[in-house]
Design a protein around this motif. Structure first.
Motif, PDB file in Angstrom:
ATOM      1  N   LYS A 124       0.839  -1.205   0.000  1.00  0.00           N
ATOM      2  CA  LYS A 124       0.000   0.000   0.000  1.00  0.00           C
ATOM      3  C   LYS A 124       0.875   1.256   0.000  1.00  0.00           C
ATOM      4  N   ARG A 125       1.929   1.226   0.808  1.00  0.00           N
ATOM      5  CA  ARG A 125       2.838   2.380   0.899  1.00  0.00           C
ATOM      6  C   ARG A 125       3.516   2.670  -0.439  1.00  0.00           C
ATOM      7  N   TRP A 126       3.914   1.620  -1.160  1.00  0.00           N
ATOM      8  CA  TRP A 126       4.617   1.775  -2.423  1.00  0.00           C
ATOM      9  C   TRP A 126       3.672   1.728  -3.627  1.00  0.00           C
ATOM     10  N   ARG A 127       2.372   1.651  -3.354  1.00  0.00           N
ATOM     11  CA  ARG A 127       1.342   1.673  -4.397  1.00  0.00           C
ATOM     12  C   ARG A 127       1.533   0.570  -5.435  1.00  0.00           C
ATOM     13  N   ILE A 128       1.761  -0.620  -4.929  1.00  0.00           N
ATOM     14  CA  ILE A 128       1.877  -1.802  -5.781  1.00  0.00           C
ATOM     15  C   ILE A 128       0.665  -2.678  -5.511  1.00  0.00           C
ATOM     16  N   LYS A 129       0.054  -3.169  -6.584  1.00  0.00           N
ATOM     17  CA  LYS A 129      -1.125  -4.019  -6.437  1.00  0.00           C
ATOM     18  C   LYS A 129      -0.723  -5.482  -6.502  1.00  0.00           C
ATOM     19  N   ALA A 130      -1.164  -6.236  -5.507  1.00  0.00           N
ATOM     20  CA  ALA A 130      -0.963  -7.683  -5.501  1.00  0.00           C
ATOM     21  C   ALA A 130      -2.139  -8.333  -6.217  1.00  0.00           C
ATOM     22  N   HIS A 131      -1.881  -9.390  -6.935  1.00  0.00           N
ATOM     23  CA  HIS A 131      -2.941 -10.126  -7.627  1.00  0.00           C
ATOM     24  C   HIS A 131      -3.335 -11.330  -6.772  1.00  0.00           C
ATOM     25  N   GLU A 132      -4.349 -11.112  -5.955  1.00  0.00           N
ATOM     26  CA  GLU A 132      -4.808 -12.180  -5.065  1.00  0.00           C
ATOM     27  C   GLU A 132      -5.250 -13.403  -5.854  1.00  0.00           C
ATOM     28  N   ASN A 133      -5.842 -13.175  -7.045  1.00  0.00           N
ATOM     29  CA  ASN A 133      -6.354 -14.291  -7.845  1.00  0.00           C
ATOM     30  C   ASN A 133      -5.231 -15.145  -8.443  1.00  0.00           C
ATOM     31  N   LYS A 134      -4.002 -14.645  -8.478  1.00  0.00           N
ATOM     32  CA  LYS A 134      -2.866 -15.419  -8.976  1.00  0.00           C
ATOM     33  C   LYS A 134      -2.070 -16.064  -7.845  1.00  0.00           C
ATOM     34  N   SER A 135      -2.453 -15.771  -6.624  1.00  0.00           N
ATOM     35  CA  SER A 135      -1.717 -16.287  -5.474  1.00  0.00           C
ATOM     36  C   SER A 135      -2.165 -17.702  -5.127  1.00  0.00           C
ATOM     37  N   THR A 136      -1.225 -18.489  -4.613  1.00  0.00           N
ATOM     38  CA  THR A 136      -1.496 -19.870  -4.220  1.00  0.00           C
ATOM     39  C   THR A 136      -0.823 -20.153  -2.893  1.00  0.00           C
ATOM     40  N   HIS A 137      -1.507 -20.918  -2.060  1.00  0.00           N
ATOM     41  CA  HIS A 137      -0.968 -21.334  -0.763  1.00  0.00           C
ATOM     42  C   HIS A 137      -0.783 -22.847  -0.825  1.00  0.00           C
ATOM     43  N   ILE A 138       0.436 -23.299  -0.601  1.00  0.00           N
ATOM     44  CA  ILE A 138       0.709 -24.731  -0.644  1.00  0.00           C
ATOM     45  C   ILE A 138       1.524 -25.117   0.580  1.00  0.00           C
ATOM     46  N   THR A 139       1.185 -26.254   1.163  1.00  0.00           N
ATOM     47  CA  THR A 139       1.909 -26.784   2.316  1.00  0.00           C
ATOM     48  C   THR A 139       2.780 -27.936   1.831  1.00  0.00           C
ATOM     49  N   PHE A 140       4.091 -27.793   1.987  1.00  0.00           N
ATOM     50  CA  PHE A 140       5.013 -28.865   1.613  1.00  0.00           C
ATOM     51  C   PHE A 140       5.239 -29.741   2.841  1.00  0.00           C
ATOM     52  N   THR A 141       4.748 -30.966   2.772  1.00  0.00           N
ATOM     53  CA  THR A 141       4.850 -31.867   3.911  1.00  0.00           C
ATOM     54  C   THR A 141       4.593 -33.298   3.471  1.00  0.00           C
ATOM     55  N   LEU A 142       5.075 -34.223   4.272  1.00  0.00           N
ATOM     56  CA  LEU A 142       4.757 -35.630   4.063  1.00  0.00           C
ATOM     57  C   LEU A 142       3.550 -36.034   4.903  1.00  0.00           C
ATOM     58  N   ASN A 143       3.136 -35.151   5.816  1.00  0.00           N
ATOM     59  CA  ASN A 143       1.972 -35.405   6.668  1.00  0.00           C
ATOM     60  C   ASN A 143       0.687 -35.091   5.909  1.00  0.00           C
ATOM     61  N   ARG A 144      -0.414 -35.538   6.463  1.00  0.00           N
ATOM     62  CA  ARG A 144      -1.708 -35.262   5.848  1.00  0.00           C
ATOM     63  C   ARG A 144      -2.226 -33.866   6.194  1.00  0.00           C
ATOM     64  N   GLU A 145      -1.782 -33.329   7.329  1.00  0.00           N
ATOM     65  CA  GLU A 145      -2.315 -32.038   7.770  1.00  0.00           C
ATOM     66  C   GLU A 145      -1.845 -30.906   6.853  1.00  0.00           C
ATOM     67  N   THR A 146      -2.723 -29.942   6.705  1.00  0.00           N
ATOM     68  CA  THR A 146      -2.453 -28.775   5.889  1.00  0.00           C
ATOM     69  C   THR A 146      -2.459 -27.560   6.796  1.00  0.00           C
ATOM     70  N   CYS A 147      -1.639 -26.595   6.471  1.00  0.00           N
ATOM     71  CA  CYS A 147      -1.605 -25.359   7.257  1.00  0.00           C
ATOM     72  C   CYS A 147      -2.932 -24.634   7.140  1.00  0.00           C
ATOM     73  N   PRO A 148      -3.368 -23.975   8.209  1.00  0.00           N
ATOM     74  CA  PRO A 148      -4.589 -23.176   8.125  1.00  0.00           C
ATOM     75  C   PRO A 148      -4.471 -22.097   7.048  1.00  0.00           C
ATOM     76  N   SER A 149      -5.593 -21.701   6.503  1.00  0.00           N
ATOM     77  CA  SER A 149      -5.628 -20.721   5.420  1.00  0.00           C
ATOM     78  C   SER A 149      -5.075 -19.372   5.862  1.00  0.00           C
ATOM     79  N   VAL A 150      -4.577 -18.619   4.888  1.00  0.00           N
ATOM     80  CA  VAL A 150      -4.111 -17.250   5.109  1.00  0.00           C
ATOM     81  C   VAL A 150      -4.832 -16.342   4.128  1.00  0.00           C
ATOM     82  N   THR A 151      -4.843 -15.042   4.439  1.00  0.00           N
ATOM     83  CA  THR A 151      -5.535 -14.083   3.579  1.00  0.00           C
ATOM     84  C   THR A 151      -4.562 -13.032   3.051  1.00  0.00           C
ATOM     85  N   LEU A 152      -4.905 -12.493   1.909  1.00  0.00           N
ATOM     86  CA  LEU A 152      -4.186 -11.374   1.310  1.00  0.00           C
ATOM     87  C   LEU A 152      -5.222 -10.337   0.930  1.00  0.00           C
ATOM     88  N   ASN A 153      -5.142  -9.168   1.522  1.00  0.00           N
ATOM     89  CA  ASN A 153      -6.111  -8.095   1.299  1.00  0.00           C
ATOM     90  C   ASN A 153      -7.539  -8.556   1.579  1.00  0.00           C
TER      91      ASN A 153
END
Length: 166
Positions: free
Chosen positions: A57-86
């Protein structure tokens, strides 16, 4: 060209925190967090994203939330809780593409190798008329075409995925 230089100047001081790492290349950015507890990972990641939102916001750069992906790298079945952007949840996926590399949650490289193989097969079929058995081109020219067009497809990122235990 000027746009790329200005972007590099903007992002030269991109945020880093004690518990996260920021990886950037051109306008691609990945935020990496690691911890034994998957909940703490998401907390650290969300804190970093909140700081990043303020920085953007300070540098007036727009993030593309629709291009963002959250992935958990693990051998376990559990997934990290969701995160938000804007205020929008970043969708969790089983695979993510970053700088042409297809990463899956278990880092098996199967998706990447499958995709590269498919891409190579398609390109080879397109060029078969010029490099196939019935082509009258000299072998040296066929080899040159192979080295300049086909070989880069399967050798791209070999230092990263080529050592994988598949």
């Amino acid at each position: 060209m000027l746009g790329r230089i200005v972007y590099l100047l903007y992002t030269a001081y991109l945020l880093e925190t004690e518990h996260t790492t920021t990886a950037t290349y051109a306008d691609n950015t990945a935020i990496l967090a690691s911890h034994k507890n998957h909940i703490i990972v998401s907390i650290n990641l969300q804190r970093h994203i909140h700081q990043l939102e303020k920085w953007l916001k300070r540098w007036r750069i727009k993030a593309h939330e629709n291009k963002s992906t959250h992935i958990t790298f693990t051998l376990n079945r559990e997934t990290c809780p969701s995160v938000t952007l804007n205020g929008q949840y970043i969708p969790q996926r089983e695979t993510a593409k970053y700088l042409g590399i297809h990463l899956d949650r278990r880092l098996t490289w199967q998706k990447h190798i499958f995709t590269k193989r498919k891409q190579l097969d398609l390109q080879f079929h397109r060029m078969y008329w010029i490099i196939g058995r019935k082509s009258k081109l000299p072998l040296e020219i066929k080899l040159l075409i192979h080295k300049t067009i086909l070989k880069p497809i399967w050798t791209y990122d070999v230092p990263l995925w080529g050592t994988a235990n598949i």
